[in-house]
Write an enzyme that holds these catalytic residues in place. Structure first.
Site, PDB file in Angstrom:
ATOM      1  CG  ASP A  25      -1.967   1.051   0.994  1.00 18.77           C
ATOM      2  OD1 ASP A  25      -2.301   1.496  -0.120  1.00 18.77           O
ATOM      3  OD2 ASP A  25      -2.732   1.212   1.967  1.00 18.77           O
ATOM      4  N   GLY A  26       0.161   2.348  -0.666  1.00 14.44           N
ATOM      5  CA  GLY A  26       0.897   3.522  -0.599  1.00 14.44           C
ATOM      6  C   GLY A  26       1.535   4.102  -1.802  1.00 14.44           C
ATOM      7  N   GLY A  28      -0.188   5.768  -4.349  1.00 18.05           N
ATOM      8  CA  GLY A  28      -0.592   6.813  -4.567  1.00 18.05           C
ATOM      9  C   GLY A  28       0.113   8.055  -3.651  1.00 18.05           C
ATOM     10  CG  HIS A  42      -0.731   2.558  -9.237  1.00 16.88           C
ATOM     11  ND1 HIS A  42      -0.874   2.140  -8.300  1.00 16.88           N
ATOM     12  CD2 HIS A  42      -1.676   3.374  -9.487  1.00 16.88           C
ATOM     13  CE1 HIS A  42      -1.802   2.422  -7.603  1.00 16.88           C
ATOM     14  NE2 HIS A  42      -2.466   3.266  -8.421  1.00 16.88           N
ATOM     15  CG  ASN A  73      -8.094  -1.785  -4.848  1.00 21.51           C
ATOM     16  OD1 ASN A  73      -7.058  -2.645  -4.776  1.00 21.51           O
ATOM     17  ND2 ASN A  73      -8.478  -0.764  -3.875  1.00 21.51           N
ATOM     18  CD1 TRP A  74     -13.025  -5.419  -8.616  1.00 22.35           C
ATOM     19  CD2 TRP A  74     -12.405  -4.552 -10.863  1.00 22.35           C
ATOM     20  NE1 TRP A  74     -12.163  -6.319  -9.205  1.00 22.35           N
ATOM     21  CE2 TRP A  74     -12.093  -5.676 -10.555  1.00 22.35           C
ATOM     22  CE3 TRP A  74     -12.253  -3.917 -11.772  1.00 22.35           C
ATOM     23  CZ2 TRP A  74     -11.475  -6.496 -11.654  1.00 22.35           C
ATOM     24  CZ3 TRP A  74     -11.667  -4.483 -12.776  1.00 22.35           C
ATOM     25  CH2 TRP A  74     -11.206  -5.836 -12.613  1.00 22.35           C
ATOM     26  NE  ARG A  76      -8.028   2.356  -5.005  1.00 30.10           N
ATOM     27  CZ  ARG A  76      -6.418   2.358  -4.761  1.00 30.10           C
ATOM     28  NH1 ARG A  76      -5.578   2.502  -5.577  1.00 30.10           N
ATOM     29  NH2 ARG A  76      -6.151   1.838  -3.453  1.00 30.10           N
ATOM     30  NE  ARG A 187      -2.672  -1.305   4.697  1.00 26.23           N
ATOM     31  CZ  ARG A 187      -4.074  -1.338   4.339  1.00 26.23           C
ATOM     32  NH1 ARG A 187      -4.909  -2.324   4.828  1.00 26.23           N
ATOM     33  NH2 ARG A 187      -4.403  -0.717   3.142  1.00 26.23           N
ATOM     34  CB  SER A 195      -7.844  -3.323   3.471  1.00 26.11           C
ATOM     35  OG  SER A 195      -7.488  -2.238   3.993  1.00 26.11           O
ATOM     36  CD  GLU A 206       3.278 -13.174  15.720  1.00 20.85           C
ATOM     37  OE1 GLU A 206       3.473 -12.022  16.009  1.00 20.85           O
ATOM     38  OE2 GLU A 206       2.999 -14.154  16.294  1.00 20.85           O
TER      39      GLU A 206
HETATM   40  C1  IPE Z   1      -5.164  -2.481   0.148  1.00 17.17           C
HETATM   41  O1  IPE Z   1      -5.030  -1.200   0.053  1.00 17.17           O
HETATM   42  C2  IPE Z   1      -5.268  -3.324  -1.062  1.00 17.17           C
HETATM   43  C3  IPE Z   1      -4.141  -3.377  -1.968  1.00 17.17           C
HETATM   44  C4  IPE Z   1      -2.961  -3.041  -1.499  1.00 17.17           C
HETATM   45  C5  IPE Z   1      -4.009  -4.135  -3.060  1.00 17.17           C
HETATM   46  P1  IPE Z   1      -6.127  -0.021  -0.153  1.00 17.17           P
HETATM   47  O2  IPE Z   1      -5.318   1.237  -0.361  1.00 17.17           O
HETATM   48  O3  IPE Z   1      -7.052  -0.483  -1.344  1.00 17.17           O
HETATM   49  O4  IPE Z   1      -6.845   0.013   1.300  1.00 17.17           O
HETATM   50  P2  IPE Z   1      -7.732   1.023   2.090  1.00 17.17           P
HETATM   51  O5  IPE Z   1      -8.662   1.606   1.094  1.00 17.17           O
HETATM   52  O6  IPE Z   1      -6.876   2.019   2.498  1.00 17.17           O
HETATM   53  O7  IPE Z   1      -8.136   0.103   3.121  1.00 17.17           O
HETATM   54  C1  IPE Z   2      -1.679   0.436  -3.320  1.00 20.32           C
HETATM   55  O1  IPE Z   2      -1.516   1.868  -3.413  1.00 20.32           O
HETATM   56  C2  IPE Z   2      -1.957  -0.208  -4.606  1.00 20.32           C
HETATM   57  C3  IPE Z   2      -3.435  -0.654  -4.872  1.00 20.32           C
HETATM   58  C4  IPE Z   2      -4.435  -0.469  -3.892  1.00 20.32           C
HETATM   59  C5  IPE Z   2      -3.903  -1.062  -6.574  1.00 20.32           C
HETATM   60  P1  IPE Z   2      -2.517   2.671  -3.391  1.00 20.32           P
HETATM   61  O2  IPE Z   2      -3.050   3.013  -4.829  1.00 20.32           O
HETATM   62  O3  IPE Z   2      -3.738   2.242  -2.333  1.00 20.32           O
HETATM   63  O4  IPE Z   2      -1.807   4.042  -2.807  1.00 20.32           O
HETATM   64  P2  IPE Z   2      -2.321   5.158  -1.450  1.00 20.32           P
HETATM   65  O5  IPE Z   2      -3.074   4.236  -0.443  1.00 20.32           O
HETATM   66  O6  IPE Z   2      -3.605   5.742  -2.174  1.00 20.32           O
HETATM   67  O7  IPE Z   2      -1.238   5.821  -1.208  1.00 20.32           O
HETATM   68 MG    MG Z   3      -3.977   2.430  -0.464  1.00 15.64          MG
END
Ligand code: IPE
Ligand code: IPE
Ligand code: MG
Length: 238
Positions: A25-26, A28, A42, A73-74, A76, A187, A195, A206
């Site tokens: 995650d992260g 974006g 990405h 994520n669909w 988005r 995570r 999530s 763990e």
């Molecule tokens: C969890 O991240 C899913 C993936 C890393 C693929 P999200 O960014 O979708 O989760 P939330 O919305 O912060 O809970």
């Molecule tokens: C994780 O990064 C990748 C996917 C969930 C596809 P994010 O796209 O959720 O990035 P943030 O959480 O917005 O930073």
């Molecule tokens: Mg995210």
């Protein structure tokens, strides 16, 4: 379960979890910090995924499971979803020879019917091509949700007319059938939540949470997570 590897490679932790799972995650926020479009984040995330898969294979991880795209994520923006699917298609294709060289086996966990037929065929062919390998099993969760996984298992059981099943029978109907539960779930990006990831399988995993954003989660950060895992006492309720 833990593997003990001969500690020849300098800086390799002595005790390696057999199964590591990662919520990547992260991406974006990594892009936003640099005033770049999310898709650049990405792409950076994908490049880091390649590095971490290679590293895990080298240090003796047996199973690596990564959360790449959730059922949620669909929801988005369509343009971001399309970018992610394009990146998945081109990225996996490009990465195939390296996975082959590294003896990596591949599984895709999730509701693949959500993808178009071209993507599905590419994924199925990639799994087939790598199926003879004997090294680390990489499982990529795509259109994956823990609740969805459990419900599809229940529906298959109902279809088969089952009336009573055991925990181990049930596990055979999950996407992760045959894969031991994760020992360590990481995570990135500072969120302290699951999530919808591996809800059944994480019963005794763990957890390791870090503020580091996924594209910055490098070897040093992975080893920190493994050291934290190695220092813990697992009791499994005993
Ligand atoms: C969890 O991240 C899913 C993936 C890393 C693929 P999200 O960014 O979708 O989760 P939330 O919305 O912060 O809970
Ligand atoms: C994780 O990064 C990748 C996917 C969930 C596809 P994010 O796209 O959720 O990035 P943030 O959480 O917005 O930073
Ligand atoms: Mg995210």
């Amino acid at each position: 379960m833990k593997n003990t590897v001969s500690n020849n490679a300098k800086n390799t932790p002595a005790e390696i979890p057999a199964h590591i799972a990662i919520i990547m995650d992260g991406n974006g926020r990594w892009a936003r910090k640099r005033a770049l479009p999310r898709t650049v984040g990405h792409k950076a995330g994908f490049n880091n995924f390649v590095d971490i898969v290679d590293l895990c294979g080298r240090i003796g991880v047996s199973y690596l499971t990564v959360y790449a795209f959730s059922t949620e994520n669909w929801k988005r923006e369509k343009s971001e979803v399309n970018d992610l699917i394009r990146l998945m298609n081109s990225g996996i294709k490009e990465y195939m020879p390296e996975m082959q060289r590294n003896n990596v086996k591949l599984r895709i966990l999730g509701d693949l019917l959500m993808f178009d037929v071209n993507s599905r065929t590419m994924l199925e062919n990639s799994v087939k091509t790598l199926s003879g390998n004997t090294g680390m099993l990489l499982s990529i969760c795509l259109s994956y949700g823990g609740r969805q996984e459990i419900i599809q298992a229940v529906n298959r059981l109902l279809d088969e007319g089952k009336r009573e099943i055991s925990e181990s029978d049930f596990e055979g109907y999950l996407y992760t059938s045959g894969i031991p539960d994760p020992d360590l779930i990481i995570r990135t990006s500072g969120e302290i939540r699951i999530s919808n990831f591996l809800l059944w399988q994480s019963a005794y995993s763990e957890y390791y949470f870090t503020d580091v954003l996924w594209p910055d989660f490098n070897k040093e950060e992975l080893f920190k997570a493994i050291e934290s895992f190695a220092a813990r006492k697992r009791r499994f309720g005993r």
